[in-house]
Design a protein around this motif. Structure first.
Motif, PDB file in Angstrom:
ATOM      1  N   VAL A  76      35.430  46.383  39.587  1.00  0.00           N
ATOM      2  CA  VAL A  76      36.016  45.366  40.299  1.00  0.00           C
ATOM      3  C   VAL A  76      35.171  44.162  40.557  1.00  0.00           C
ATOM      4  O   VAL A  76      35.409  42.853  40.269  1.00  0.00           O
ATOM      5  CB  VAL A  76      36.603  45.751  41.834  1.00  0.00           C
ATOM      6  CG1 VAL A  76      37.330  44.785  42.393  1.00  0.00           C
ATOM      7  CG2 VAL A  76      37.435  46.774  41.561  1.00  0.00           C
ATOM      8  N   GLN A  77      34.064  44.562  40.945  1.00  0.00           N
ATOM      9  CA  GLN A  77      33.030  43.442  41.321  1.00  0.00           C
ATOM     10  C   GLN A  77      31.924  43.237  40.245  1.00  0.00           C
ATOM     11  O   GLN A  77      31.183  42.298  40.364  1.00  0.00           O
ATOM     12  CB  GLN A  77      32.247  44.059  42.596  1.00  0.00           C
ATOM     13  CG  GLN A  77      31.502  42.804  43.312  1.00  0.00           C
ATOM     14  CD  GLN A  77      32.228  41.947  44.209  1.00  0.00           C
ATOM     15  OE1 GLN A  77      33.455  42.161  44.181  1.00  0.00           O
ATOM     16  NE2 GLN A  77      31.686  40.599  44.812  1.00  0.00           N
TER      17      GLN A  77
ATOM     18  N   GLY B 272      33.070  39.170  34.553  1.00  0.00           N
ATOM     19  CA  GLY B 272      32.000  38.081  34.731  1.00  0.00           C
ATOM     20  C   GLY B 272      31.417  38.052  35.744  1.00  0.00           C
ATOM     21  O   GLY B 272      31.065  39.339  36.159  1.00  0.00           O
ATOM     22  N   TYR B 273      30.662  37.237  35.902  1.00  0.00           N
ATOM     23  CA  TYR B 273      29.554  37.346  37.059  1.00  0.00           C
ATOM     24  C   TYR B 273      30.272  37.732  38.430  1.00  0.00           C
ATOM     25  O   TYR B 273      31.015  36.725  39.042  1.00  0.00           O
ATOM     26  CB  TYR B 273      28.726  36.142  37.295  1.00  0.00           C
ATOM     27  CG  TYR B 273      27.667  35.987  38.575  1.00  0.00           C
ATOM     28  CD1 TYR B 273      26.992  37.027  38.435  1.00  0.00           C
ATOM     29  CD2 TYR B 273      28.015  35.047  39.317  1.00  0.00           C
ATOM     30  CE1 TYR B 273      26.109  37.214  39.638  1.00  0.00           C
ATOM     31  CE2 TYR B 273      27.061  35.152  40.543  1.00  0.00           C
ATOM     32  CZ  TYR B 273      26.261  36.217  40.615  1.00  0.00           C
ATOM     33  OH  TYR B 273      25.170  36.332  41.641  1.00  0.00           O
ATOM     34  N   ARG B 274      30.369  38.929  38.791  1.00  0.00           N
ATOM     35  CA  ARG B 274      30.683  39.502  40.081  1.00  0.00           C
ATOM     36  C   ARG B 274      32.258  39.310  39.791  1.00  0.00           C
ATOM     37  O   ARG B 274      33.032  38.886  40.965  1.00  0.00           O
ATOM     38  CB  ARG B 274      30.300  38.710  41.405  1.00  0.00           C
ATOM     39  CG  ARG B 274      28.769  39.010  41.743  1.00  0.00           C
ATOM     40  CD  ARG B 274      28.411  40.367  41.608  1.00  0.00           C
ATOM     41  NE  ARG B 274      27.014  40.561  41.957  1.00  0.00           N
ATOM     42  CZ  ARG B 274      26.089  40.531  40.849  1.00  0.00           C
ATOM     43  NH1 ARG B 274      26.457  40.790  39.647  1.00  0.00           N
ATOM     44  NH2 ARG B 274      24.846  40.711  41.129  1.00  0.00           N
ATOM     45  N   GLU B 275      32.905  39.364  38.768  1.00  0.00           N
ATOM     46  CA  GLU B 275      34.295  38.963  38.514  1.00  0.00           C
ATOM     47  C   GLU B 275      34.880  39.970  37.537  1.00  0.00           C
ATOM     48  O   GLU B 275      34.299  40.713  36.828  1.00  0.00           O
ATOM     49  CB  GLU B 275      34.432  37.611  37.906  1.00  0.00           C
ATOM     50  CG  GLU B 275      34.249  36.595  38.827  1.00  0.00           C
ATOM     51  CD  GLU B 275      35.279  36.249  39.962  1.00  0.00           C
ATOM     52  OE1 GLU B 275      36.223  36.952  39.777  1.00  0.00           O
ATOM     53  OE2 GLU B 275      34.959  35.274  40.671  1.00  0.00           O
ATOM     54  N   SER B 276      36.361  40.320  37.557  1.00  0.00           N
ATOM     55  CA  SER B 276      37.058  41.038  36.687  1.00  0.00           C
ATOM     56  C   SER B 276      38.513  40.725  37.031  1.00  0.00           C
ATOM     57  O   SER B 276      38.794  40.109  37.868  1.00  0.00           O
ATOM     58  CB  SER B 276      36.636  42.702  37.199  1.00  0.00           C
ATOM     59  OG  SER B 276      37.146  42.793  38.197  1.00  0.00           O
ATOM     60  N   VAL B 277      39.201  41.437  36.122  1.00  0.00           N
ATOM     61  CA  VAL B 277      40.788  41.488  36.363  1.00  0.00           C
ATOM     62  C   VAL B 277      41.394  42.065  37.672  1.00  0.00           C
ATOM     63  O   VAL B 277      42.332  41.685  38.169  1.00  0.00           O
ATOM     64  CB  VAL B 277      41.704  41.678  35.073  1.00  0.00           C
ATOM     65  CG1 VAL B 277      41.262  40.815  33.745  1.00  0.00           C
ATOM     66  CG2 VAL B 277      41.059  43.171  35.017  1.00  0.00           C
ATOM     67  N   PHE B 278      40.369  42.976  37.932  1.00  0.00           N
ATOM     68  CA  PHE B 278      40.653  43.844  39.300  1.00  0.00           C
ATOM     69  C   PHE B 278      40.743  42.993  40.312  1.00  0.00           C
ATOM     70  O   PHE B 278      41.090  43.512  41.608  1.00  0.00           O
ATOM     71  CB  PHE B 278      39.724  44.888  39.175  1.00  0.00           C
ATOM     72  CG  PHE B 278      39.917  45.948  38.008  1.00  0.00           C
ATOM     73  CD1 PHE B 278      41.224  46.491  37.516  1.00  0.00           C
ATOM     74  CD2 PHE B 278      38.993  45.899  37.076  1.00  0.00           C
ATOM     75  CE1 PHE B 278      41.091  47.239  36.395  1.00  0.00           C
ATOM     76  CE2 PHE B 278      38.918  46.487  35.918  1.00  0.00           C
ATOM     77  CZ  PHE B 278      39.959  47.297  35.468  1.00  0.00           C
ATOM     78  N   LYS B 279      39.802  41.954  40.491  1.00  0.00           N
ATOM     79  CA  LYS B 279      39.937  41.047  41.396  1.00  0.00           C
ATOM     80  C   LYS B 279      40.907  40.079  41.572  1.00  0.00           C
ATOM     81  O   LYS B 279      40.894  39.247  42.526  1.00  0.00           O
ATOM     82  CB  LYS B 279      38.591  40.240  41.696  1.00  0.00           C
ATOM     83  CG  LYS B 279      37.382  41.210  41.938  1.00  0.00           C
ATOM     84  CD  LYS B 279      36.086  40.321  41.950  1.00  0.00           C
ATOM     85  CE  LYS B 279      35.923  39.538  43.449  1.00  0.00           C
ATOM     86  NZ  LYS B 279      34.630  38.837  43.524  1.00  0.00           N
ATOM     87  N   HIS B 280      41.470  39.846  40.463  1.00  0.00           N
ATOM     88  CA  HIS B 280      42.423  38.773  40.471  1.00  0.00           C
ATOM     89  C   HIS B 280      43.908  39.145  39.844  1.00  0.00           C
ATOM     90  O   HIS B 280      44.672  39.450  40.688  1.00  0.00           O
ATOM     91  CB  HIS B 280      41.982  37.577  39.646  1.00  0.00           C
ATOM     92  CG  HIS B 280      40.820  37.070  39.857  1.00  0.00           C
ATOM     93  ND1 HIS B 280      40.647  36.156  40.833  1.00  0.00           N
ATOM     94  CD2 HIS B 280      39.239  37.139  39.584  1.00  0.00           C
ATOM     95  CE1 HIS B 280      39.369  35.970  41.247  1.00  0.00           C
ATOM     96  NE2 HIS B 280      38.662  36.402  40.517  1.00  0.00           N
TER      97      HIS B 280
END
Length: 336
Positions: free
Chosen positions: A123-124, A161-169
């Protein structure tokens, strides 16, 4: 087994130690329990709660918190040098790192002692000491409550990405991560180019898997507060990624400013902790909330702080850094 709780206190379920409550919390021992719970009826509002290490509750939660207890680690495939390891979402991340190190499997040792569950790692896209989880994640298994389907997503479709993923969005509130598959290696691949890691590893006898893990753990313990002593969620802010010309201009004004390469061409990564420190906030406190005196990325609950007070303090830190450097630092912590 499925266990359900109503009007449950959350202080012991979040590392900030915030006194909030949840209307409903369900613990599921297996992936099948997760599916069975949602098949019985879709909650109006729901959210997955892992170890509570990257969340700030600013209010009582009126929906359902889903907690996964499955915590098995297994070898999914052994291809000689490459070993695929599958971990249930409820595995403590550092237990997974220790498990890999004990079996001579390289790839996640730099991510030692990061608090939280394995299910939260994608996720992160957790990262530390020059490494990110995405470099080792091969696939993520998810359950979709709306369609009641299980889907295995390879890393290329996770939007890391940097502290990113589709699971966050895109998949936030739509998919539940139930297991993570890692691609690890039996070939030594030490990565020691970040901070004091090379020195600390050498002091322990050289770049073995266990020495690197011990060095990372020692560095983290020396800089980061124990949540049992001072409530915190680790790094509260992300390191900002800016255009190279912005970074170059700041470096001209501040020659000692740390600067790191970023994944996207034409950009560079700044150190948020350094920006906060140079804004005069390292060790600064207002009432029950403060900036940690050894790691400026960390905000601490000094005792009795509410989530709203922590958030207001964080906004002040963002404003002070922006006034000082013209750079906006974003929060890393999930704010509810």
């Amino acid at each position: 087994m499925i266990r359900e709780f109503h009007d449950i206190p959350l202080r012991g379920r979040n590392s900030f130690g915030i006194e909030q409550r949840a209307a409903h919390l369900v613990e599921c021992d297996t992936e099948e329990d997760v599916a069975r719970f949602f098949a019985a009826g879709m909650p109006r509002e729901w959210m997955v709660l892992g170890g509570g290490n990257n969340i700030l509750f600013t209010r009582d939660y009126g929906g359902t918190l889903v907690v996964q207890r499955a915590a098995d680690i297994r070898i999914a495939a052994d291809e000689g040098d490459t070993v695929y390891v599958e971990a249930d979402a409820g595995v403590e991340w550092d237990d997974l790192v220790a498990w890999a190190a004990d079996r001579g499997l390289w790839g996640i040792e730099n991510l030692s002692l990061i608090p939280g569950k394995a299910g939260a790692a994608p996720v992160q896209n957790i990262g530390a000491y020059g490494c990110e989880a995405k470099e080792s994640i091969a696939a993520v298994r998810t359950y979709c409550p709306e369609t009641r389907n299980t889907l295995v997503m390879d890393a290329a479709h996770c939007g890391f990405g940097y502290r990113e993923s589709v699971f966050k969005h895109q998949l936030k509130g739509r998919a539940i991560i139930t297991a993570v598959t890692l691609r690890l290696s039996r070939t030594p691949r030490p990565r020691l180019g970040y901070g004091d890691l090379a020195r600390e590893t050498e002091a322990r006898g050289g770049a073995t898997l266990h020495n690197i893990r011990e060095a990372v753990c020692a560095i983290r313990r020396s800089k980061l507060p124990d949540p049992a002593v001072a409530g915190n969620a680790g790094s509260f802010f992300k390191n900002p990624v800016v255009a190279e010309h912005v970074a170059a201009a700041l470096r001209m004004q501040h020659p000692d400013m740390p600067l790191y390469p970023a994944a996207e061409p034409g950009t560079a990564k700044l150190a948020a902790g350094w920006l906060i420190d140079r804004a005069g906030l390292k060790g600064y406190a207002e009432g029950p909330v403060g900036v940690h005196d050894r790691q400026a990325l960390v905000l601490v609950n000094r005792g009795g702080a509410t989530g709203a007070e922590v958030l207001a303090f964080a906004r002040m830190v963002q404003q002070r850094v922006e006034e000082r450097f013209g750079i906006r630092i974003d929060t890393e912590v999930n704010i509810v």
